[in-house]
Write an enzyme that holds these catalytic residues in place. Sequence first.
Site, short mmCIF file in Angstrom:
data_model
loop_
_atom_site.label_atom_id
_atom_site.label_comp_id
_atom_site.label_asym_id
_atom_site.label_seq_id
_atom_site.Cartn_x
_atom_site.Cartn_y
_atom_site.Cartn_z
N GLY A 8 51.26 30.99 86.08
CA GLY A 8 52.43 30.30 86.62
C GLY A 8 53.69 31.14 86.53
O GLY A 8 54.74 30.66 86.08
N SER A 10 55.22 32.89 89.15
CA SER A 10 55.91 33.21 90.41
C SER A 10 57.39 32.87 90.32
O SER A 10 58.21 33.42 91.06
CB SER A 10 55.27 32.44 91.57
OG SER A 10 55.34 31.05 91.36
N ARG A 11 57.75 31.95 89.41
CA ARG A 11 59.16 31.54 89.31
C ARG A 11 59.41 30.95 87.92
O ARG A 11 58.49 30.88 87.08
CB ARG A 11 59.48 30.49 90.38
CG ARG A 11 58.74 29.19 90.16
CD ARG A 11 59.02 28.18 91.25
NE ARG A 11 58.64 26.84 90.81
CZ ARG A 11 58.60 25.77 91.58
NH1 ARG A 11 58.89 25.89 92.87
NH2 ARG A 11 58.28 24.60 91.10
N VAL A 60 44.95 27.69 88.31
CA VAL A 60 44.37 27.91 86.97
C VAL A 60 43.70 26.65 86.42
O VAL A 60 43.07 26.70 85.36
CB VAL A 60 45.40 28.46 85.95
CG1 VAL A 60 45.74 29.91 86.24
CG2 VAL A 60 46.64 27.60 85.89
N ASN A 86 51.29 29.48 80.71
CA ASN A 86 52.59 28.91 81.07
C ASN A 86 52.51 27.92 82.24
O ASN A 86 53.34 27.01 82.32
CB ASN A 86 53.55 30.05 81.43
CG ASN A 86 54.80 29.55 82.14
OD1 ASN A 86 55.72 29.05 81.50
ND2 ASN A 86 54.84 29.66 83.47
N SER A 138 56.03 21.79 75.28
CA SER A 138 57.26 21.01 75.47
C SER A 138 57.54 20.18 74.23
O SER A 138 56.61 19.78 73.51
CB SER A 138 57.06 20.08 76.67
OG SER A 138 58.00 19.02 76.65
N TYR A 151 52.13 13.82 80.87
CA TYR A 151 52.68 15.15 80.57
C TYR A 151 52.74 15.36 79.06
O TYR A 151 52.34 16.40 78.54
CB TYR A 151 54.07 15.27 81.20
CG TYR A 151 54.76 16.59 80.97
CD1 TYR A 151 54.43 17.70 81.74
CD2 TYR A 151 55.75 16.73 79.99
CE1 TYR A 151 55.06 18.93 81.54
CE2 TYR A 151 56.39 17.94 79.79
CZ TYR A 151 56.04 19.04 80.56
OH TYR A 151 56.67 20.25 80.35
N ILE A 184 64.95 23.18 80.16
CA ILE A 184 65.23 24.54 80.61
C ILE A 184 65.58 24.49 82.10
O ILE A 184 64.94 23.74 82.87
CB ILE A 184 64.00 25.46 80.38
CG1 ILE A 184 63.47 25.34 78.93
CG2 ILE A 184 64.35 26.92 80.71
CD1 ILE A 184 64.44 25.74 77.82
P1 NAD Z 1 58.37 25.74 87.61
O1 NAD Z 1 57.97 24.54 88.39
O2 NAD Z 1 59.65 26.42 87.93
O3 NAD Z 1 57.21 26.85 87.66
C1 NAD Z 1 55.88 26.48 87.49
C2 NAD Z 1 54.98 27.67 87.75
O4 NAD Z 1 53.64 27.25 87.52
C3 NAD Z 1 55.03 28.20 89.17
O5 NAD Z 1 54.87 29.59 89.15
C4 NAD Z 1 53.81 27.54 89.82
O6 NAD Z 1 53.28 28.29 90.91
C5 NAD Z 1 52.86 27.55 88.65
N1 NAD Z 1 51.78 26.57 88.79
C6 NAD Z 1 51.86 25.23 88.91
N2 NAD Z 1 50.62 24.71 89.02
C7 NAD Z 1 49.76 25.75 88.97
C8 NAD Z 1 48.35 25.87 89.05
N3 NAD Z 1 47.58 24.79 89.21
N4 NAD Z 1 47.80 27.11 89.01
C9 NAD Z 1 48.57 28.22 88.88
N5 NAD Z 1 49.91 28.16 88.77
C10 NAD Z 1 50.49 26.94 88.83
O7 NAD Z 1 58.33 25.24 86.10
P2 NAD Z 1 58.94 25.86 84.74
O8 NAD Z 1 60.08 24.99 84.33
O9 NAD Z 1 59.12 27.32 84.86
O10 NAD Z 1 57.73 25.51 83.75
C11 NAD Z 1 56.90 26.50 83.14
C12 NAD Z 1 56.22 25.87 81.93
O11 NAD Z 1 57.22 25.46 80.99
C13 NAD Z 1 55.40 24.63 82.24
O12 NAD Z 1 54.21 24.63 81.49
C14 NAD Z 1 56.30 23.50 81.79
O13 NAD Z 1 55.57 22.34 81.43
C15 NAD Z 1 56.99 24.14 80.61
N6 NAD Z 1 58.22 23.44 80.24
C16 NAD Z 1 59.30 23.47 81.08
C17 NAD Z 1 60.45 22.77 80.72
C18 NAD Z 1 61.68 22.75 81.58
O14 NAD Z 1 62.63 22.02 81.24
N7 NAD Z 1 61.74 23.50 82.67
C19 NAD Z 1 60.48 22.05 79.53
C20 NAD Z 1 59.36 22.05 78.71
C21 NAD Z 1 58.23 22.76 79.08
#
Ligand code: NAD
Length: 241
Positions: A8, A10-11, A60, A86, A138, A151, A184
């Site tokens: 994950g 890409s972003r 994944v 991730n 998280s 979640y 985040i």
């Molecule tokens: P985001 O939505 O910006 O990025 C998610 C990434 O995961 C993308 O690259 C997407 O292509 C990839 N992805 C999603 N489903 C997928 C799959 N089935 N197979 C392969 N790739 C997949 O989210 P983010 O905020 O960067 O989150 C990243 C991680 O951090 C996650 O596990 C999320 O639960 C965790 N997280 C984020 C926050 C927040 O506030 N942003 C808080 C707690 C935990």
Amino acid sequence: MKTALITGSSRGIGKAIALAFADAGYGIVLNGRTPSAELQETHRQISEKKVPCLALAGDVGDALFCERMFAETQRQLGSVDVLVNNAGISHIGLLQDLTPQQWDRLLRTNLSSAFYCCRLAIPSMVARQSGCILNISSVWGVYGASCEAAYSASKGGLNALTRALAKELAPSGIRVNAIACGAIDTDMNRFLDAEERGALLEEIPAGRMGDPREVAALALQLAQAPDYLTGQIIQIDGGWI
Ligand code: NAD
């Protein structure tokens, strides 16, 4: 050269982690669910840093895709030294309104994916008696959130997996830790309108959301931490929870 595979990436947080590890000289394996423009752009940015970089698009939550991803990584970059689980998705809503299909997809993406990738990364780590696994979790996996029960369950599972696997792998010199993020600033939180975002910021003692680069800096520090640091769920939340 060491290799880091970040699911994950890409972003968002995964991308920031990939950029930080590339700056530290790691070869990078990127992954996103689809072969998106975002994934291509991240691949371009990492390649500019003159480290080897592979971008492998796919789900994944699909064990067969994970096998293909690791086989291709082995073929092009060798064994994985650092695995960052991730990839994740969120779902906001009452549990009673969640369909079994939505539950399955969320659990496969957030939790089963970590199992699929760990089981493929571990054998070569055991053979080399070294390796590092980081699970991006998280605060809701520790404390639970209303309207995010699935979640929270997926991240709670990831935390338990972290603690158990750390014990299983410590005799082999492999460390397993998790980063429990607070709020985040990524696309995952774009659904918040201005009022909701303001209310959230008021709750956070730091007065702001975290920057993905702060999570990435912590991930790199954990990868470079002493061998004795394992089995920890480290919160990065601006004092929120
Ligand atoms: P985001 O939505 O910006 O990025 C998610 C990434 O995961 C993308 O690259 C997407 O292509 C990839 N992805 C999603 N489903 C997928 C799959 N089935 N197979 C392969 N790739 C997949 O989210 P983010 O905020 O960067 O989150 C990243 C991680 O951090 C996650 O596990 C999320 O639960 C965790 N997280 C984020 C926050 C927040 O506030 N942003 C808080 C707690 C935990």
